[in-house]
Design a protein around this motif. Structure first.
Motif, mmCIF file in Angstrom:
data_model
loop_
_atom_site.group_PDB
_atom_site.id
_atom_site.type_symbol
_atom_site.label_atom_id
_atom_site.label_comp_id
_atom_site.label_asym_id
_atom_site.label_seq_id
_atom_site.Cartn_x
_atom_site.Cartn_y
_atom_site.Cartn_z
ATOM 1 N N VAL A 332 0.763 -1.211 0.102
ATOM 2 C CA VAL A 332 0.137 0.057 -0.005
ATOM 3 C C VAL A 332 0.666 1.255 -0.061
ATOM 4 C CG1 VAL A 332 -2.023 1.057 1.168
ATOM 5 C CG2 VAL A 332 -1.825 -1.249 1.429
ATOM 6 N N PRO A 333 0.829 2.174 -0.810
ATOM 7 C CA PRO A 333 1.681 3.392 -0.913
ATOM 8 C C PRO A 333 1.100 4.158 0.152
ATOM 9 C CG PRO A 333 0.396 3.117 -3.391
ATOM 10 C CD PRO A 333 -0.164 1.948 -2.186
ATOM 11 N N LEU A 334 2.359 4.869 0.862
ATOM 12 C CA LEU A 334 2.171 5.561 2.045
ATOM 13 C C LEU A 334 0.984 6.640 1.753
ATOM 14 C CD1 LEU A 334 3.193 6.228 4.566
ATOM 15 C CD2 LEU A 334 4.999 7.645 3.841
ATOM 16 N N ASN A 335 0.902 7.242 0.811
ATOM 17 C CA ASN A 335 -0.100 8.455 0.797
ATOM 18 C C ASN A 335 -1.435 7.821 0.907
ATOM 19 O OD1 ASN A 335 0.244 7.248 -1.644
ATOM 20 N ND2 ASN A 335 -1.192 8.904 -2.627
ATOM 21 N N ILE A 336 -1.753 6.711 0.532
ATOM 22 C CA ILE A 336 -2.865 6.112 0.657
ATOM 23 C C ILE A 336 -3.223 5.661 2.134
ATOM 24 C CG2 ILE A 336 -4.162 3.992 0.273
ATOM 25 C CD1 ILE A 336 -3.182 4.159 -2.667
ATOM 26 N N VAL A 337 -1.998 5.195 2.743
ATOM 27 C CA VAL A 337 -2.005 4.881 4.148
ATOM 28 C C VAL A 337 -2.311 5.925 5.161
ATOM 29 C CG1 VAL A 337 -0.752 4.056 6.124
ATOM 30 C CG2 VAL A 337 -0.435 2.693 3.961
ATOM 31 N N LEU A 338 -1.808 7.025 4.796
ATOM 32 C CA LEU A 338 -1.816 8.326 5.530
ATOM 33 C C LEU A 338 -3.284 8.994 5.333
ATOM 34 C CD1 LEU A 338 1.476 10.146 4.880
ATOM 35 C CD2 LEU A 338 0.665 8.756 6.858
ATOM 36 N N ASN A 339 -3.752 8.668 4.057
ATOM 37 C CA ASN A 339 -5.282 9.155 4.080
ATOM 38 C C ASN A 339 -6.191 8.205 4.577
ATOM 39 O OD1 ASN A 339 -7.333 10.605 2.273
ATOM 40 N ND2 ASN A 339 -7.718 8.667 1.557
#
Length: 348
Positions: A332-339
């Motif tokens: 999972v890309p970090l930006n999606i995780v943070l979102n």
């Protein structure tokens, strides 16, 4: 880092040691003897000895409205903290003694004093109540540090801490607001997961293995997404290489990222102390690492794990090992995780 402040703190430390030596010759049956050393951040700082124990102490006067409750004051292995009422001390201040016990290491006690002096020197802009809170917070961190039977990190613990710091740096460099990132870092204090945000968590594991990614899971609850959801697994693969970055250097790099927010630098150092790392032991951490891979995967029903819901009745506790490389899952890309975690970012 902080060369000027460190030099100042070193000079004050030398004065404190000289005062202790002089006070050791005092012929007194009981009570306090103290020598003024310096004033910093609105505080008065004295070196003292208490008789008949002849214990060394750092005595700090804070301009507080009332004396701290004794329950607020921590006690640690090798030291204790107490409020001091003595006619020889300025009554305009509330005096707190940081006192070494006979069983306490003088070297570690001096490291503790040096660390506290750095805080007092750098925090002159804060109110006395805030400075006192910082003082107590750092003492509690030292309490955790000094309660450890081993004063330097084991090889395995060094790798674990290094991986968490790599992930912390990863968050910071990808726009996570520094206060949010540091507040979420619960690894040093034994949190169920290493990074716990308001709306989810990330458990971080590290390995030096070139093939496979063995990860030790410490409880049935650590990968239980019914407790906190969403739950992600962060995998940090390291290699030992000449020219890589040592643990002390990584700490320095992260501190420099936080340079514009000194209070967060202090928070970083306190959490490192709780984790068992102190800069006085830098020479013990000579291995240099290169980050080869950072992966993040979602922990859900497809993730192999033991949790209370899937173990036999009666099983209350378990430690086990999984291999992340055996998983059939999508990173999972970090930006999606943070979102998904609703983590605030400086930029998107």
């Amino acid at each position: 880092m902080y060369c000027g402040n460190k030099n100042m703190a070193q000079n004050i430390e030398d004065e404190i040691k000289a005062a202790w030596s002089a006070l050791a010759e005092v012929n007194q049956s009981s009570g306090w003897q103290a020598v003024f050393v310096t004033a910093s951040s609105g505080c008065k700082i004295m070196a003292g000895r208490h008789y008949p124990e002849n214990e060394e102490a750092l005595i700090i006067g804070f301009k507080l409205e009332s004396s701290p409750n004794s329950k607020q004051l921590p006690k640690g292995k090798g030291f204790h903290v107490e409020s001091i009422s003595d006619a020889s001390l300025d009554s305009n201040y509330k005096w707190i003694g940081l006192i070494r016990t006979s069983s306490g290491s003088l070297e570690i006690f001096l490291g503790m004093i040096r660390d506290i002096m750095n805080i007092l020197i750098k925090k002159s802009e804060l109110s006395q109540s805030n400075i006192f809170s910082l003082f107590i917070g750092r003492i509690r961190a030292w309490q955790e540090f000094m309660s450890r039977s081993q004063k330097t990190l084991s090889s395995e613990a060094e790798i674990g801490l290094y991986g968490e710091l790599v992930f912390l740096k990863y968050l910071l460099l990808n726009g996570v607001e520094p206060l949010s990132a540091l507040k979420a870092w619960f690894g040093p204090s034994g949190g169920l997961q290493d990074f716990i945000f308001e709306y989810g968590a990330i458990e971080v594991k590290s390995t030096l293995a070139e093939k496979g990614f063995p990860a030790k899971i410490l409880s049935l609850e650590q990968l239980d997404d019914s407790i906190i959801n969403p739950l992600y697994f962060g995998a940090v693969r390291l290699n030992i290489q000449t020219g890589g970055v040592s643990l002390p250097k990584l700490v320095e790099i992260i501190s420099e990222i936080l340079f514009s927010q000194p209070s967060l630098q202090e928070e970083l150092l306190s959490r490192l102390l709780i984790a068992g790392y102190h800069e006085s032991h830098q020479e013990s951490y000579t291995r240099c690492f290169v980050v080869k891979e950072i992966r993040i995967v979602l922990v859900d029903s497809n993730f192999p794990r033991l949790i209370p819901a899937n173990v036999p009745t009666g099983v209350k506790f378990a430690k086990y090992e999984i291999d992340i490389d055996d998983l059939v899952c999508v990173d999972v890309p970090l930006n999606i995780v943070l979102n998904k975690l609703d983590v605030s970012q400086i930029w998107n």
